[in-house]
Design an enzyme around this catalytic site. Sequence first.
Site, mmCIF file in Angstrom:
data_model
loop_
_atom_site.group_PDB
_atom_site.id
_atom_site.type_symbol
_atom_site.label_atom_id
_atom_site.label_comp_id
_atom_site.label_asym_id
_atom_site.label_seq_id
_atom_site.Cartn_x
_atom_site.Cartn_y
_atom_site.Cartn_z
ATOM 1 N N CYS A 121 0.757 -1.189 -0.004
ATOM 2 C CA CYS A 121 0.175 -0.081 -0.094
ATOM 3 C C CYS A 121 0.741 1.269 0.150
ATOM 4 O O CYS A 121 1.544 1.489 -0.855
ATOM 5 C CB CYS A 121 -0.967 0.236 1.265
ATOM 6 S SG CYS A 121 -2.279 1.061 0.944
ATOM 7 N N HIS A 178 -3.877 -5.463 0.956
ATOM 8 C CA HIS A 178 -3.654 -5.921 2.634
ATOM 9 C C HIS A 178 -4.319 -7.301 2.636
ATOM 10 O O HIS A 178 -4.969 -7.886 2.162
ATOM 11 C CB HIS A 178 -4.533 -5.012 3.183
ATOM 12 C CG HIS A 178 -4.004 -3.485 3.354
ATOM 13 N ND1 HIS A 178 -3.017 -3.105 3.890
ATOM 14 C CD2 HIS A 178 -4.545 -2.228 2.787
ATOM 15 C CE1 HIS A 178 -2.491 -1.989 3.806
ATOM 16 N NE2 HIS A 178 -3.719 -1.364 3.179
#
Length: 501
Positions: free
Chosen positions: A332, A431
Amino acid sequence: MSSAKCIMVQGTMSGAGKSVLCAALCRIFAQDGYKTAPFKSQNMALNSFVTRDGLEMGRAQVVQAQAAGVEPDVRMNPILLKPSSDIGSQVIVNGEVRGNMPAKEYFRHKRALIPDILQAYNSLAEEFDIIVIEGAGSPAEINLKADDIVNMGLAKLVDAPVLLAGDIDRGGVFAQLYGTVELLEPEERARIQGLVINKFRGDVEILRPGLSMLEEKIHLPVVGVVPYLKVDIEDEDSLSDRLQQKNAVKPLDVAILRLPHISNFTDFMPLEQHPLLGVRYVQTTRELGAPDLVILPGTKNTVDDLLWLRQSGLEAAVQKLAAGGTPVLGVCGGYQMLGKTLDDSTGTESGHPQTLRGLGLLPTRTVFTNEKRRTQSTATTAAPFAGAELTGYEIHTGRTSIQEQGAPFCTLADGTPEGCVQGNVFGTYLHGLFDSGELTERLAELLCRRKGIAMESAAPITMQAYREQQFDLLADGVRQALDMSAVYAAMGLTGPKEERT
C-alpha cells in the site's frame, strides 16, 4: 427500544485491554448459544478493514466479529477516525469518508453524529441477541464528558450496563479504578456493574486483601481478575507489543520499517507464526542492519513518512540493501514509496501541493486524488511467487501506474494486473496478502534459496485457523477468570442459552 441485551466494557485508560476483553466476551457468548455482535461507536485507529460491500471500519471490531463468528459489518463501528497528524484525522462515517477535520472542528461536530450511531446500533440490535460494546480511553476524561458519544454518553443512550477494566500490569490499578469511579457522576457510577482487574501476573491470593478494600471504598464488586493471557490477538496501532520486537531469533530476518504513521501492520502477523521467519520492527539505520527481507508497510500519510525515511537515513540504507540483492516488499503506502514519483499536486495526501521523488526501486508513478479505493479482492501471484492464491483488500487514495519495464505482482480475479515487480523489489496494494498462507510459504522458499538454507516442510499457515485457536484460548482464560453469572445477571439474563458441545 431495541430487542438485544448488551454489556459495555470501559477502561481506566487506553491500553487497559478493552478490545481483547470484548473479543473474549463475543466468543464466550457465541459459544453459549447467543448470536453476538460487537459495537464501538467511535474508534480512532490506523488499522482498518474493508467489508464485503466495500465500506471501511476499524480492525478491532473486525476481530471481535470474527471471535463471535459473524461477518464484519460497518454498523459495528459507525465512526472511524484515522489520524493524519497530531491534531487532525480523516473522519469516516458508516464506512464512507466525510473529510479531514482538525480535532477542534470534530469535537464541535461529533454530537451531530449521534443519529448515525443510534441507527447503526438499533439496526444491529434487531438482528442479534447480545451486543458487546467497547468504550474508548477512559470515561473519566472530565474535559470531554459533556459531548461524550463513546463511553458513559453512549451507555446512557443505549441503556448499557458497564464493566470497568483496569490494567494492573502498568501498576497503580487500585488508584486507576478508584479515581475513575470517583470522577463519575452518580448516575454514571450506577451503570457500573462490576470491576475487572486485567493483565494480572502472580498469585491472586496476595491480591485479595486489596480487592476487598477496593470494594469497601467504592461499593462495587470485583467480578474478575483476568491473568496476563499469552494469546495472539490483533492489537490496536501504536500500543501493540509486537511493534517493540527488535531482535530476530529465527533463521530468516525480516525487518519492517516502523513508519510514524504505520497502518495495517496486522498484515504481517502470519509471517510471525512461520518457524523460519523472525519479524522485527525498526526505526533507525542501526536497527535495520542487514536483514534477509525489508518490508515497507502501509501508512496513513505516505508523503510525510517518505520524508521521514529520507531524513532518518533509512531511505539510503534500503536503497543500498536493494542494490545488493536484498528483497524489498512494499504494501500500500510502502508500495507507493518504492516508485519513482509521488504526485500530490492537489495536496490531498500531505495537505499542500507537492511532487516528490520516491525511492526509485520500482518504475512506477503514483498520483494522489480525493477518491479512496475500497474493495475486497482475490488474486494469483506472478513470478517469483507464481501461483500463490491471495485474498485481501485495498484501502488507498492514489493511483499507481507502471511507467517502464516492470511486471505485475499479481493478477486479480477479473484479470486485472496489480502491483509491480522489478528484480528483487515487489509492491502491491493488497492488505491481508499473507492470510491464506500460500504467499508466506513462497516467500520463505525464496529467502531460503537466497541464504542457502534448507526449507522446512510445513503446511501453509492460514490466519483463519490460527485466529480460531487463539479466540478459543482467550475465551477459556477469560471465562475462568470472570464471574460469568454476574455478567449475565447484569444483562438481565440467567446464563448460557445452550450447553457447550
